[in-house]
Design an enzyme around this catalytic site. Structure first.
Site, PDB file in Angstrom:
ATOM      1  N   GLY A  61       0.687  -1.227   0.076  1.00  0.00           N
ATOM      2  CA  GLY A  61      -0.093  -0.058   0.043  1.00  0.00           C
ATOM      3  C   GLY A  61       0.905   1.184  -0.022  1.00  0.00           C
ATOM      4  CD  GLN A  93       3.434   5.396   2.476  1.00  0.00           C
ATOM      5  OE1 GLN A  93       2.475   5.171   2.113  1.00  0.00           O
ATOM      6  NE2 GLN A  93       4.488   4.810   2.864  1.00  0.00           N
ATOM      7  CB  CYS A 105       5.812   1.632   6.737  1.00  0.00           C
ATOM      8  SG  CYS A 105       5.038   3.454   5.947  1.00  0.00           S
ATOM      9  CG  LEU A 106       6.704   0.780   0.458  1.00  0.00           C
ATOM     10  CD1 LEU A 106       5.872   1.210  -0.775  1.00  0.00           C
ATOM     11  CD2 LEU A 106       7.812  -0.019   0.411  1.00  0.00           C
ATOM     12  CG  HIS A 145      -0.243   0.951   7.121  1.00  0.00           C
ATOM     13  ND1 HIS A 145       0.896   0.354   8.023  1.00  0.00           N
ATOM     14  CD2 HIS A 145       0.423   1.696   6.455  1.00  0.00           C
ATOM     15  CE1 HIS A 145       2.213   0.920   7.712  1.00  0.00           C
ATOM     16  NE2 HIS A 145       1.922   1.665   6.526  1.00  0.00           N
ATOM     17  CD  GLU A 146      -1.076   2.154   2.854  1.00  0.00           C
ATOM     18  OE1 GLU A 146      -0.486   3.371   2.729  1.00  0.00           O
ATOM     19  OE2 GLU A 146      -0.341   1.492   3.092  1.00  0.00           O
ATOM     20  CG  HIS A 178       0.721   6.535   5.491  1.00  0.00           C
ATOM     21  ND1 HIS A 178       1.910   6.691   6.216  1.00  0.00           N
ATOM     22  CD2 HIS A 178       0.965   5.197   5.180  1.00  0.00           C
ATOM     23  CE1 HIS A 178       2.697   5.803   6.219  1.00  0.00           C
ATOM     24  NE2 HIS A 178       2.163   4.897   5.686  1.00  0.00           N
TER      25      HIS A 178
HETATM   26 NI    NI Z   1       3.064   2.839   5.430  1.00  0.00          NI
END
Ligand code: NI
Length: 151
Positions: free
Chosen positions: A46, A51, A90-91, A132-133, A136
């Site tokens: 995701g 991000q 997480c990226l 999670h997204e 963000h």
């Molecule tokens: Ni993330």
């Protein structure tokens, strides 16, 4: 499409609250195509707009390695059931994995890139990913919710 830079923990944009999308135009479509390309190249599940440095309420996700995609604009969790603890990454936080408690299943109402209302139903990993997204979009990182007690 173009790959975008993925902002990393410590960069201020990840801690801001994103604004709702109001214009469902070509610019939005281009951004979402870029987010999808960036997600695939990064081999993630995701990716939320903050991000890539854009403070808009958008996320994209894939659960089959980049064959099909979930897109959500202005997503809202309207139903959450149960709870489940599972490790997340997480990226924007490379090399970190922490256990997080999330709902076992969720219903999310959102819009597609054309402004059509959509309903996403998910459980398990996919439900955790949606939560999670959406976190963000409110400047929350999964490490804030880690239950290991080491942070
Ligand atoms: Ni993330």
């Amino acid at each position: 499409m173009a790959k975008r830079r993925i902002y990393q923990v410590g960069e201020n944009v990840l801690r801001q609250v994103s604004k709702p999308v109001t214009e469902f135009d070509d610019k939005l479509s281009a951004l979402m195509d870029d987010m999808i390309e960036t997600l695939v190249i990064a081999d993630g599940a995701g990716l939320a707009a903050p991000q890539v440095g854009v403070l808009k309420r958008i996320f994209v996700a894939t659960f089959d390695g980049g064959k099909t995609f979930v897109e959500a604009v202005n997503p809202v969790i309207v139903k959450a059931k149960g709870s489940k603890v599972a490790p997340e990454g997480c990226l924007s936080i490379p090399n970190a994995r922490e256990k997080v408690e999330r709902p076992r299943s969720v219903v999310v109402e959102a819009f597609d890139r054309h402004g059509n209302p959509i309903t996403l139903k998910a459980s398990g990993f996919e439900a955790a990913c949606f939560c999670h997204e959406i976190d963000h979009l409110d400047g929350i990182l999964f490490t804030d919710r880690a239950i290991n007690g080491k942070r």
